[in-house]
Design a protein around this motif. Sequence first.
Motif, PDB file in Angstrom:
ATOM      1  N   GLY A  58      -8.537  -0.767  -7.506  1.00 11.48           N
ATOM      2  CA  GLY A  58      -7.347  -1.404  -8.197  1.00 11.48           C
ATOM      3  C   GLY A  58      -7.793  -2.263  -9.564  1.00 11.48           C
ATOM      4  O   GLY A  58      -7.048  -2.066 -10.525  1.00 11.48           O
ATOM      5  N   ARG A  59      -8.966  -2.763  -9.673  1.00  7.17           N
ATOM      6  CA  ARG A  59      -9.284  -3.315 -10.673  1.00  7.17           C
ATOM      7  C   ARG A  59      -9.639  -2.151 -12.066  1.00  7.17           C
ATOM      8  O   ARG A  59      -9.214  -2.420 -13.185  1.00  7.17           O
ATOM      9  N   ALA A  60     -10.336  -1.341 -11.625  1.00  5.91           N
ATOM     10  CA  ALA A  60     -10.471   0.013 -12.504  1.00  5.91           C
ATOM     11  C   ALA A  60      -9.477   0.451 -13.028  1.00  5.91           C
ATOM     12  O   ALA A  60      -8.892   0.905 -14.038  1.00  5.91           O
ATOM     13  N   ILE A  61      -8.398   0.698 -12.021  1.00  6.93           N
ATOM     14  CA  ILE A  61      -6.865   1.112 -12.420  1.00  6.93           C
ATOM     15  C   ILE A  61      -6.119   0.236 -13.583  1.00  6.93           C
ATOM     16  O   ILE A  61      -5.797   0.945 -14.302  1.00  6.93           O
ATOM     17  N   ALA A  62      -6.257  -0.973 -13.254  1.00  5.78           N
ATOM     18  CA  ALA A  62      -5.783  -2.196 -14.233  1.00  5.78           C
ATOM     19  C   ALA A  62      -6.273  -1.742 -15.486  1.00  5.78           C
ATOM     20  O   ALA A  62      -5.631  -1.953 -16.511  1.00  5.78           O
ATOM     21  N   ARG A  63      -7.577  -1.789 -15.515  1.00  5.20           N
ATOM     22  CA  ARG A  63      -8.431  -1.685 -16.817  1.00  5.20           C
ATOM     23  C   ARG A  63      -8.047  -0.426 -17.424  1.00  5.20           C
ATOM     24  O   ARG A  63      -7.732  -0.388 -18.809  1.00  5.20           O
ATOM     25  N   VAL A 105      -0.006  -2.969 -10.628  1.00  2.88           N
ATOM     26  CA  VAL A 105      -1.052  -2.539  -9.706  1.00  2.88           C
ATOM     27  C   VAL A 105      -1.315  -3.382  -8.565  1.00  2.88           C
ATOM     28  O   VAL A 105      -1.823  -4.583  -8.855  1.00  2.88           O
ATOM     29  N   THR A 106      -1.280  -2.992  -7.291  1.00  6.59           N
ATOM     30  CA  THR A 106      -1.449  -3.857  -6.388  1.00  6.59           C
ATOM     31  C   THR A 106      -2.809  -4.106  -6.023  1.00  6.59           C
ATOM     32  O   THR A 106      -3.522  -3.097  -5.991  1.00  6.59           O
ATOM     33  N   GLY A 107      -3.320  -5.127  -5.256  1.00 10.01           N
ATOM     34  CA  GLY A 107      -4.677  -5.183  -4.896  1.00 10.01           C
ATOM     35  C   GLY A 107      -5.663  -5.011  -6.123  1.00 10.01           C
ATOM     36  O   GLY A 107      -6.860  -4.126  -5.934  1.00 10.01           O
ATOM     37  N   ALA A 108      -5.402  -5.622  -7.098  1.00 14.12           N
ATOM     38  CA  ALA A 108      -6.184  -5.120  -8.455  1.00 14.12           C
ATOM     39  C   ALA A 108      -7.206  -6.047  -9.062  1.00 14.12           C
ATOM     40  O   ALA A 108      -7.735  -5.851 -10.105  1.00 14.12           O
ATOM     41  N   VAL A 116       1.620   1.221  -9.012  1.00 15.34           N
ATOM     42  CA  VAL A 116       0.382   2.000  -8.280  1.00 15.34           C
ATOM     43  C   VAL A 116       0.478   0.909  -7.032  1.00 15.34           C
ATOM     44  O   VAL A 116      -0.272  -0.081  -7.235  1.00 15.34           O
ATOM     45  N   THR A 117       0.553   1.947  -5.841  1.00 16.46           N
ATOM     46  CA  THR A 117       0.489   1.004  -4.733  1.00 16.46           C
ATOM     47  C   THR A 117      -1.182   1.100  -4.078  1.00 16.46           C
ATOM     48  O   THR A 117      -1.631   2.184  -3.418  1.00 16.46           O
ATOM     49  N   ASN A 118      -2.031   0.456  -4.460  1.00 18.59           N
ATOM     50  CA  ASN A 118      -3.498   0.323  -4.331  1.00 18.59           C
ATOM     51  C   ASN A 118      -3.853  -0.293  -3.281  1.00 18.59           C
ATOM     52  O   ASN A 118      -4.914  -0.084  -2.541  1.00 18.59           O
ATOM     53  N   ARG A 146      -2.244  -4.452  11.728  1.00 16.89           N
ATOM     54  CA  ARG A 146      -2.600  -4.898  10.461  1.00 16.89           C
ATOM     55  C   ARG A 146      -2.890  -3.834   9.412  1.00 16.89           C
ATOM     56  O   ARG A 146      -2.312  -4.085   8.363  1.00 16.89           O
ATOM     57  N   MET A 147      -3.496  -2.631   9.657  1.00 18.32           N
ATOM     58  CA  MET A 147      -3.499  -1.661   8.820  1.00 18.32           C
ATOM     59  C   MET A 147      -2.363  -1.226   8.420  1.00 18.32           C
ATOM     60  O   MET A 147      -1.831  -1.142   7.187  1.00 18.32           O
ATOM     61  N   ARG A 148      -1.394  -1.031   9.177  1.00 18.26           N
ATOM     62  CA  ARG A 148      -0.123  -0.358   9.074  1.00 18.26           C
ATOM     63  C   ARG A 148       0.553  -1.508   8.091  1.00 18.26           C
ATOM     64  O   ARG A 148       1.345  -0.827   7.248  1.00 18.26           O
ATOM     65  N   ARG A 149       0.661  -2.541   8.487  1.00 15.05           N
ATOM     66  CA  ARG A 149       1.400  -3.470   7.690  1.00 15.05           C
ATOM     67  C   ARG A 149       0.843  -3.390   6.178  1.00 15.05           C
ATOM     68  O   ARG A 149       1.871  -3.437   5.452  1.00 15.05           O
ATOM     69  N   VAL A 150      -0.098  -3.394   5.777  1.00 16.29           N
ATOM     70  CA  VAL A 150      -0.544  -3.426   4.526  1.00 16.29           C
ATOM     71  C   VAL A 150      -0.201  -1.805   3.699  1.00 16.29           C
ATOM     72  O   VAL A 150       0.121  -1.814   3.018  1.00 16.29           O
ATOM     73  N   ASN A 151      -1.131  -1.127   4.397  1.00 13.72           N
ATOM     74  CA  ASN A 151      -1.234   0.356   3.967  1.00 13.72           C
ATOM     75  C   ASN A 151       0.112   1.117   3.837  1.00 13.72           C
ATOM     76  O   ASN A 151       0.140   1.738   2.945  1.00 13.72           O
ATOM     77  N   ALA A 152       0.889   1.154   4.945  1.00 11.33           N
ATOM     78  CA  ALA A 152       2.182   1.947   4.821  1.00 11.33           C
ATOM     79  C   ALA A 152       3.213   1.035   4.582  1.00 11.33           C
ATOM     80  O   ALA A 152       3.920   1.189   3.721  1.00 11.33           O
ATOM     81  N   ASP A 153       3.570  -0.072   5.358  1.00 12.83           N
ATOM     82  CA  ASP A 153       4.547  -0.868   5.240  1.00 12.83           C
ATOM     83  C   ASP A 153       4.540  -1.594   3.507  1.00 12.83           C
ATOM     84  O   ASP A 153       5.490  -1.754   2.949  1.00 12.83           O
ATOM     85  N   GLY A 154       3.386  -1.864   3.235  1.00  9.83           N
ATOM     86  CA  GLY A 154       3.113  -2.459   1.843  1.00  9.83           C
ATOM     87  C   GLY A 154       3.493  -1.666   0.836  1.00  9.83           C
ATOM     88  O   GLY A 154       4.385  -1.859  -0.130  1.00  9.83           O
ATOM     89  N   MET A 155       3.035  -0.271   1.028  1.00 11.62           N
ATOM     90  CA  MET A 155       3.787   0.893  -0.007  1.00 11.62           C
ATOM     91  C   MET A 155       5.198   0.804   0.075  1.00 11.62           C
ATOM     92  O   MET A 155       5.779   1.069  -1.168  1.00 11.62           O
ATOM     93  N   ILE A 156       5.732   0.799   1.285  1.00  6.37           N
ATOM     94  CA  ILE A 156       7.344   0.993   1.290  1.00  6.37           C
ATOM     95  C   ILE A 156       7.898  -0.236   0.707  1.00  6.37           C
ATOM     96  O   ILE A 156       8.874   0.099  -0.248  1.00  6.37           O
TER      97      ILE A 156
END
Length: 255
Positions: free
Chosen positions: A18-23, A10-13, A85-87, A106-116
């Motif tokens: 992300g924390r709730a997803i990991a749990r 889980v990224t950004g957990a 989970v790309t969170n 900056r947003m694209r780099r994390v939100n879209a590229d990070g997911m890729i």
Amino acid sequence: MGWSGQVALVTGAARGIGRAIARELARRGASVAVNYATQAATAEALAAELGRRAIAVGADVGDPAAVARMVETVTAALGPITVLVTNAGISVPGTLESFEPEAMARMRRVNADGMIHCVRAVAPAMAAAGYGRIVTIASNAAIGTALAGTTFYAATKAEVLALTRRFALELGSKGITVNAVAPGWIVTDMTRGATPEPEFAARVRGMAARTMVGRAGAPEDIANAVAFLAAPDSGFVTGQTLVVDGGRMDYIGHG
Ligand code: NAP
């Protein structure tokens, strides 16, 4: 293979959704890797809380080499990743008038590229195993909610939705499902920002009034939806967007 055989990254957990997803994934029996960018101590504490079959792993999802190293670390510690989970995500407010190309990048780099980068790093092993569950975290902003200041953030999340469907198409024959959860307004650091308490409470009430169910969302609301899509039994659901926004009533339309 049931939940106990799953290895989830889980990224950004360390915080928020992300924390709730990991749990939730750990509660169902999965081994869980808690990725963080800056919050190492919080991520380590969460991994310790989740028990023996959990680790914390640092990586900036916008850096493909760091993502590849993270996947190697998780695989060595917990086994091949079966759930991604790309969170991880960031939101920088902006309107047509206040647009800043650097904030958009900056947003694209994390939100879209990070997911890729994350999907590319886990897909080969999932394909070799003939099994995988990928859940991306988009936003109802991508579908057209009318919250001021989220214009460019919404565009990066619309990329996530397009990529989710395309990756589902590319990976479906390999036993890998790819679905998105599109959260509504959830109380986390992202929505709280630096807003002082009385003002934030008023904001929560204002956002609650925009929903059919009459409340703002909690990270656990999103974790539940992610767990459904990540479940071993959900193999016939792919390329979908599950909107979890309490029935938001302020979508842009031509009514
Ligand atoms: P948050 O509390 O601000 O947490 C963001 C998380 O992303 C943090 O764990 C942070 O890591 C991580 N992160 C940021 N940049 C990263 C990077 N380069 N590499 C790795 N991790 C990085 O946000 P949240 O509200 O939980 O949001 C989680 C996801 O849900 C995001 O994708 C967000 O866009 C989406 N979403 C949120 C809402 C909402 O209302 N809250 C609504 C729709 C969609 P560190 O803690 O280590 O810094």
